[in-house]
Each structure stands twice: as C-alpha cells, then as structure tokens.
Design a protein around this motif. Sequence first.
Motif, PDB file in Angstrom:
ATOM      1  N   GLU A   1       1.845 -36.002  83.389  1.00 16.32           N
ATOM      2  CA  GLU A   1       2.731 -36.256  84.572  1.00 16.32           C
ATOM      3  C   GLU A   1       3.799 -35.402  84.055  1.00 16.32           C
ATOM      4  OE1 GLU A   1       5.647 -40.592  84.809  1.00 16.32           O
ATOM      5  OE2 GLU A   1       3.934 -40.425  84.628  1.00 16.32           O
ATOM      6  N   ILE A   2       4.750 -34.972  82.533  1.00 17.84           N
ATOM      7  CA  ILE A   2       5.674 -34.616  83.147  1.00 17.84           C
ATOM      8  C   ILE A   2       4.615 -32.991  83.411  1.00 17.84           C
ATOM      9  CG2 ILE A   2       6.406 -32.781  81.666  1.00 17.84           C
ATOM     10  CD1 ILE A   2       6.657 -35.825  79.438  1.00 17.84           C
ATOM     11  N   VAL A   3       3.676 -32.874  83.625  1.00 17.51           N
ATOM     12  CA  VAL A   3       3.598 -31.153  83.777  1.00 17.51           C
ATOM     13  C   VAL A   3       3.366 -31.293  85.418  1.00 17.51           C
ATOM     14  CG1 VAL A   3       1.303 -29.355  84.451  1.00 17.51           C
ATOM     15  CG2 VAL A   3       2.076 -29.977  81.771  1.00 17.51           C
ATOM     16  N   GLU A   4       2.987 -32.016  86.175  1.00 18.13           N
ATOM     17  CA  GLU A   4       3.086 -33.273  87.232  1.00 18.13           C
ATOM     18  C   GLU A   4       4.327 -32.339  87.984  1.00 18.13           C
ATOM     19  OE1 GLU A   4       1.597 -32.620  90.978  1.00 18.13           O
ATOM     20  OE2 GLU A   4       0.582 -32.161  89.337  1.00 18.13           O
ATOM     21  N   LEU A   5       5.405 -33.381  86.846  1.00 19.97           N
ATOM     22  CA  LEU A   5       6.909 -33.590  87.647  1.00 19.97           C
ATOM     23  C   LEU A   5       7.268 -31.683  87.941  1.00 19.97           C
ATOM     24  CD1 LEU A   5       8.123 -36.553  85.988  1.00 19.97           C
ATOM     25  CD2 LEU A   5       7.308 -36.393  88.550  1.00 19.97           C
ATOM     26  N   SER A   6       6.980 -30.753  86.290  1.00 14.87           N
ATOM     27  CA  SER A   6       7.274 -30.038  86.147  1.00 14.87           C
ATOM     28  C   SER A   6       6.840 -28.587  87.719  1.00 14.87           C
ATOM     29  CB  SER A   6       7.031 -28.938  84.846  1.00 14.87           C
ATOM     30  OG  SER A   6       7.301 -29.791  83.857  1.00 14.87           O
ATOM     31  N   ARG A   7       5.633 -28.784  88.570  1.00 14.36           N
ATOM     32  CA  ARG A   7       5.219 -28.600  89.193  1.00 14.36           C
ATOM     33  C   ARG A   7       5.709 -28.771  90.269  1.00 14.36           C
ATOM     34  NH1 ARG A   7      -0.856 -28.916  87.765  1.00 14.36           N
ATOM     35  NH2 ARG A   7      -0.731 -27.175  86.256  1.00 14.36           N
ATOM     36  N   LYS A   8       6.163 -30.447  90.436  1.00 14.40           N
ATOM     37  CA  LYS A   8       6.577 -30.288  91.769  1.00 14.40           C
ATOM     38  C   LYS A   8       8.367 -29.554  92.209  1.00 14.40           C
ATOM     39  CE  LYS A   8       5.053 -34.828  92.717  1.00 14.40           C
ATOM     40  NZ  LYS A   8       4.577 -36.288  92.662  1.00 14.40           N
ATOM     41  N   MET A   9       8.910 -29.863  90.764  1.00 15.35           N
ATOM     42  CA  MET A   9      10.465 -29.565  90.426  1.00 15.35           C
ATOM     43  C   MET A   9      10.833 -27.899  90.512  1.00 15.35           C
ATOM     44  SD  MET A   9      13.227 -30.029  87.295  1.00 15.35           S
ATOM     45  CE  MET A   9      14.798 -29.548  87.578  1.00 15.35           C
ATOM     46  N   GLU A  10       9.283 -27.812  90.448  1.00 16.85           N
ATOM     47  CA  GLU A  10       9.212 -25.652  91.050  1.00 16.85           C
ATOM     48  C   GLU A  10       9.578 -25.282  92.127  1.00 16.85           C
ATOM     49  OE1 GLU A  10       6.962 -22.372  88.843  1.00 16.85           O
ATOM     50  OE2 GLU A  10       6.559 -23.872  88.166  1.00 16.85           O
ATOM     51  N   ALA A  11       8.113 -25.896  92.805  1.00 12.95           N
ATOM     52  CA  ALA A  11       8.279 -25.677  94.059  1.00 12.95           C
ATOM     53  C   ALA A  11       9.720 -26.077  94.838  1.00 12.95           C
ATOM     54  CB  ALA A  11       7.170 -26.683  94.762  1.00 12.95           C
ATOM     55  N   GLN A  12      10.248 -27.265  94.350  1.00 14.93           N
ATOM     56  CA  GLN A  12      11.668 -27.422  95.314  1.00 14.93           C
ATOM     57  C   GLN A  12      12.446 -26.949  94.469  1.00 14.93           C
ATOM     58  OE1 GLN A  12      12.781 -31.375  93.520  1.00 14.93           O
ATOM     59  NE2 GLN A  12      11.491 -32.472  95.524  1.00 14.93           N
ATOM     60  N   TRP A  13      12.509 -26.190  93.885  1.00 14.38           N
ATOM     61  CA  TRP A  13      13.695 -25.175  93.663  1.00 14.38           C
ATOM     62  C   TRP A  13      13.131 -23.488  93.364  1.00 14.38           C
ATOM     63  CZ3 TRP A  13      13.642 -20.333  90.614  1.00 14.38           C
ATOM     64  CH2 TRP A  13      14.994 -19.460  90.001  1.00 14.38           C
ATOM     65  N   SER A  14      12.025 -22.668  94.249  1.00 18.11           N
ATOM     66  CA  SER A  14      11.468 -22.102  94.922  1.00 18.11           C
ATOM     67  C   SER A  14      11.693 -22.206  96.510  1.00 18.11           C
ATOM     68  CB  SER A  14       9.998 -21.935  94.618  1.00 18.11           C
ATOM     69  OG  SER A  14       9.480 -22.820  95.194  1.00 18.11           O
ATOM     70  N   GLN A  15      12.120 -23.568  96.638  1.00 15.81           N
ATOM     71  CA  GLN A  15      12.222 -23.734  98.165  1.00 15.81           C
ATOM     72  C   GLN A  15      13.452 -23.606  98.282  1.00 15.81           C
ATOM     73  OE1 GLN A  15      10.762 -27.292  99.810  1.00 15.81           O
ATOM     74  NE2 GLN A  15       8.497 -26.964  99.405  1.00 15.81           N
ATOM     75  N   LYS A  16      14.183 -24.016  97.681  1.00 12.73           N
ATOM     76  CA  LYS A  16      15.646 -23.640  97.447  1.00 12.73           C
ATOM     77  C   LYS A  16      15.954 -22.108  97.430  1.00 12.73           C
ATOM     78  CE  LYS A  16      16.997 -28.163  95.682  1.00 12.73           C
ATOM     79  NZ  LYS A  16      17.978 -28.875  94.683  1.00 12.73           N
ATOM     80  N   SER A  17      15.991 -21.441  96.854  1.00 11.47           N
ATOM     81  CA  SER A  17      16.057 -19.790  96.819  1.00 11.47           C
ATOM     82  C   SER A  17      15.682 -19.038  97.125  1.00 11.47           C
ATOM     83  CB  SER A  17      15.378 -19.452  95.024  1.00 11.47           C
ATOM     84  OG  SER A  17      14.490 -19.679  94.986  1.00 11.47           O
ATOM     85  N   VAL A  18      14.532 -19.699  98.869  1.00 10.26           N
ATOM     86  CA  VAL A  18      14.683 -18.547  99.608  1.00 10.26           C
ATOM     87  C   VAL A  18      15.882 -19.338 100.783  1.00 10.26           C
ATOM     88  CG1 VAL A  18      13.324 -18.116 101.829  1.00 10.26           C
ATOM     89  CG2 VAL A  18      12.022 -19.219  99.441  1.00 10.26           C
TER      90      VAL A  18
END
Length: 141
Positions: free
Chosen positions: A124-141
């Motif tokens: 579950e932590i790995v899945e949440l980390s992936r979601k957070m990384e996807a959101q963070w990469s969208q913000k930085s674009v």
Amino acid sequence: MQEKRNKTGRNPKLDPKTHCVMVRFDDAEWNKFLSMYERSGVYARAVFLKAHFFGKPFKVLTVDKTLVDYYTKLSDFYTQFRAIGTNYNQVVKELRCHFSEKKAMALLYKLERHTIELVRLSREIVELSRKMEAQWSQKSV
C-alpha cells in the motif's frame, strides 16, 4: 583646478546607473511577476527584471515541504521495516528453542499473520508513493 573630495560619504561608482525605466502591470501580470520573482530567490525585483530582460539565466528552486516530510517518514518506516526483518529469524530460532512444538507453531502462526499484514501495508505504501510521484511530476510540468 583640482576637485576637493570630502573624506566622508561613499566612493563614487565607476559605472553609475543613471537611466531609469518604469513598468506598469495590471493585477494579473503583477501576481504572475511576484510569483516568478519569489521562486527565483533573487534579492531585489530590479535585479530579477534586469536578469530576465537581458536573458541571463537564473535558477528557480522550489522545495515542497510536504514531499520532504513524506520522504523522511518513508525512510523512517523503511528503517523500522528492516529492523523487523533482521529480528524475524532470531524470533523463529527462539520460539523453537524455548517452547514446545505445539506452542511454537501457534506463535509462528500469529507471527505469520502479522508478517502478511506488514507485506500488505508495504504494498500500500509503494502504491501511495507511486501516486504521489505521479501527482508531483504533473505539478512540476
């Protein structure tokens, strides 16, 4: 005739800045300018404008405090998870040595259930980390 110079005051600059330009912004432009200026980390708005106008590169450093906190807590959790893995074999050896086979099997069954729960939690932590990384990469674009 030689000029007399006072001993007080500043030394005159070799290349004084004598030309001034005024710029007016509407509210939307001003807000955009302020956000760019704050992200740049430059100490003065005039310096920021000159650097931007003449094409001098400047760095924009943004630090997302929530991201730093998340990775700190994730690192702490990983440390604890490794400690559990290190102690797992020692617990199993102690169960065999100090308890009857029946009692050891019952305790091992409980240990197995808790281990399965830890594995589920880590996934579950790995899945949440992936979601957070996807959101963070969208913000930085």
